[in-house]
Every structure is written in structure tokens, then in C-alpha cells.
Scaffold this active site. Sequence first.
Site, PDB file in Angstrom:
ATOM      1  N   ASP A 114       5.852   3.391  11.834  1.00  0.00           N
ATOM      2  CA  ASP A 114       5.017   2.614  12.483  1.00  0.00           C
ATOM      3  C   ASP A 114       5.562   1.960  13.705  1.00  0.00           C
ATOM      4  OD1 ASP A 114       3.578   3.157  10.097  1.00  0.00           O
ATOM      5  OD2 ASP A 114       2.382   1.228  10.231  1.00  0.00           O
ATOM      6  N   TYR A 129       0.843  -1.118   0.006  1.00  0.00           N
ATOM      7  CA  TYR A 129      -0.018   0.144   0.000  1.00  0.00           C
ATOM      8  C   TYR A 129       0.744   1.424   0.134  1.00  0.00           C
ATOM      9  CZ  TYR A 129       0.351   0.871   5.316  1.00  0.00           C
ATOM     10  OH  TYR A 129       0.753   0.894   6.393  1.00  0.00           O
ATOM     11  N   ARG A 176      -4.212  -5.127  -1.923  1.00  0.00           N
ATOM     12  CA  ARG A 176      -4.114  -6.181  -1.146  1.00  0.00           C
ATOM     13  C   ARG A 176      -5.264  -7.182  -1.448  1.00  0.00           C
ATOM     14  NH1 ARG A 176      -5.998  -3.803   4.669  1.00  0.00           N
ATOM     15  NH2 ARG A 176      -4.647  -5.448   5.318  1.00  0.00           N
ATOM     16  N   GLY A 210      -1.493   2.614  18.445  1.00  0.00           N
ATOM     17  CA  GLY A 210      -2.381   1.711  19.020  1.00  0.00           C
ATOM     18  C   GLY A 210      -1.757   0.199  19.013  1.00  0.00           C
ATOM     19  N   ASP A 211      -0.900  -0.220  17.879  1.00  0.00           N
ATOM     20  CA  ASP A 211      -0.136  -1.223  18.248  1.00  0.00           C
ATOM     21  C   ASP A 211       0.770  -1.400  19.226  1.00  0.00           C
ATOM     22  OD1 ASP A 211      -1.483  -2.032  16.104  1.00  0.00           O
ATOM     23  OD2 ASP A 211      -0.145  -1.445  14.492  1.00  0.00           O
TER      24      ASP A 211
END
Length: 366
Positions: A317, A104, A122, A280-281
Site C-alpha cells: 500500500d 483484515y 473490525r 488513490g491515497d
Amino acid sequence: MTATGPRTAPDVVEVVDVVALGESMVTFLPSRPGPLADVPSFDRGIGGAESNVACVLAAAGHSARWISRVGDDGFGDHLVETIGGYGVDVSHVRRDPARPTGIYFRTAGDRSTDAHEVAYYRAGSAASAMSPSGVDLDAVRAARVLHLSGITPALSADCLDLMRVLTAPHPDRPLISFDVNHRPALWRDGHGPEVLLELARGADIVFVGDDEARQAWGLHGARAVRDALPEPEIVVVKQGKGGAVAFGKDTDGLPCDDADGTATFVRALDVAVVAAVGAGDAFAAGFLSATLRDLPVRDRLRHGHLTAAAALTVPGDLAPPPARAHADRLAALDDTAWGRLRLGPGWTRAEEPEEHRGPEKEARTP
């Protein structure tokens, strides 16, 4: 609550602290701000909610395994090599010669707002072919904690079947951690909310944002979320910049607040945000790390906030979590000192020798 799991004989798959199952994709990040149509070049990275959790936990000193499928292509090579480079066991990732690795593209905007574009490629990916017969279930269950998310069941009917198998009762079932991760665009049949509620009710630990709960289920407030999810041992409701609240169960197994009659709430930290991606992860990874160490719920929430702060203060990330001793000292601060913490880029590397650190200096970590 202590995280427990199956015990295996020496000739069976090694039991690790955490298994994370889900799709990871190669990410293309823009070389400059602007609409995708105007960006001339991109830098390559990786993205995947579950693999992010595995990478952070491995960096924090836990044994972690990532389970997925990737294409038999260069992008699949990149994912496996990069995730394995964090110390994650990738030996059970399967290659698919007939399907590609998902990719992506995204703009430089904040993914948590509308100020961004994301273009996913995907559909028909190798990961969408995950199924109960398409992964090594013994390797998946050989963990103290199995971390899943609501992204996987949206990829295909086979992926949904796999999620239902993994969250169903089973003699070798580990502790199930489930991050709702509601992605409306992935659920073209409109059944996403009901499926996510079903899977969350089959988990032991659930992470959900209060905004997700409103959007998916029409629920308002942390207590309403807990009432809708009576089965999990712990439900963590994330309230953005406000903080997070965790609900447990009483000694009779009934949903309740903590023993003192109040929910366990921990306010979020004051963070100089570089990019709101991966937080969040990271929060889930910090909470699970503290769960694996059997720390009190308050400290689990604090470790979640600290690990999220590490992600918020870097552009990508993934960010190295704070050293365990450093995080433990910050998590042990009294409420006043916790409220004074101000965290900015580089804070995870700012730890000083213990003999030079006082409570005021620690509370002002840069």
C-alpha cells in the site's frame, strides 16, 4: 488557492501541515496466490486510507499527524510504531483497553477488481469508538489541512457525529480534504450515499472517482459531479487510467472551470503496474503536497499522478514518493514529454545527476 489554517500559541498543540484522522488496521497479506481458504501463511502489514496519506506526506518532507484510536494490544503497538516510523506524529493516538485493533486478511488479487477476497475483523474496533469527545479536537484542528475519508463515518454513529463536527464551520477549522472512498459493504443501513454527499459538500477539497460517483450518486461525468458539489473550493474527479480533472471556483466564489473556460485535466501516466493498491491515497497525498506548496492546479494533478505511480509500482500500500526535485522536474514537462513518460518499478530511484540529464532521457524514466 493557498492552504491556510489556525495559528496557535506556543503552549497549544503544534500546528502541522496535515492531520489525517481515520482507522488503520493490521493487514495480513498472503504468502502465495489463491483463495483465503488455501493460503497457509500471511505476512503482516498495515492498511488505512488516512494514515497512508499521512505517511506519504511525511516521507515527502511535510509535517504530518495521525489521529485515531487503537486497542491496547500488540496490533495497536505495531500500527503506532510503524506509522510513527515514517515520521508521522502519533502522540495523539488514543489507546482503548476495552476494544481491539481492527485487522483484515486479503488475497493477492487486485483489490480494484473482483479478483480478490477480503475478510475484515473490525466490528467493535477501537477506532469505531472515535467521537467528538473521544479524540483531542485541538490536536485534530491544529493543521493547515485536515484529511478525512468516507470510510470513517461508516464505522459507527459516534464516528459519523465526529465527521459532522469536523466538517462544520468552526473558528479554528483548517482546510478540509475529503476523499469519498465509497465502501458499500460498510453502509449496512443504506444511507451511505446521502451521508457521503453531505460530508463532501462540507469539505474544501474533494477527491472522488467517477466510478464511485456513478455507484453512490448515479452521476455520470465529471461536470455532473461538480454540479452536485457546488460548495467545495476544488473537486477532483479521478478517471482511472484516463486521468483526473479538477474544478475550482471563480472570483465570486461560484463553481466554475478554470479561467480559460475549461476544466483542468491531466492525463494519467503510462505505468507498469505491480499492484493497484494504495494508488488513490497516494494521489491524494501528491495533490495535497502540491497544494501545501501553493502550486498551480495542473501541477497539483501531476504530482498526484506521480505519487500514485510510485504506489502502483510496488507490491504494498505504501511506497516512498519521488524526491521533490525529481517530481518537480517531471511535473514541469511540456504536454508532449509528459505523454511520453513510461514509469516502472524503481523509477523513483532512477534520478540522474542534473548535468547528465536531457529532456528526452528524463521523459523516458524507466
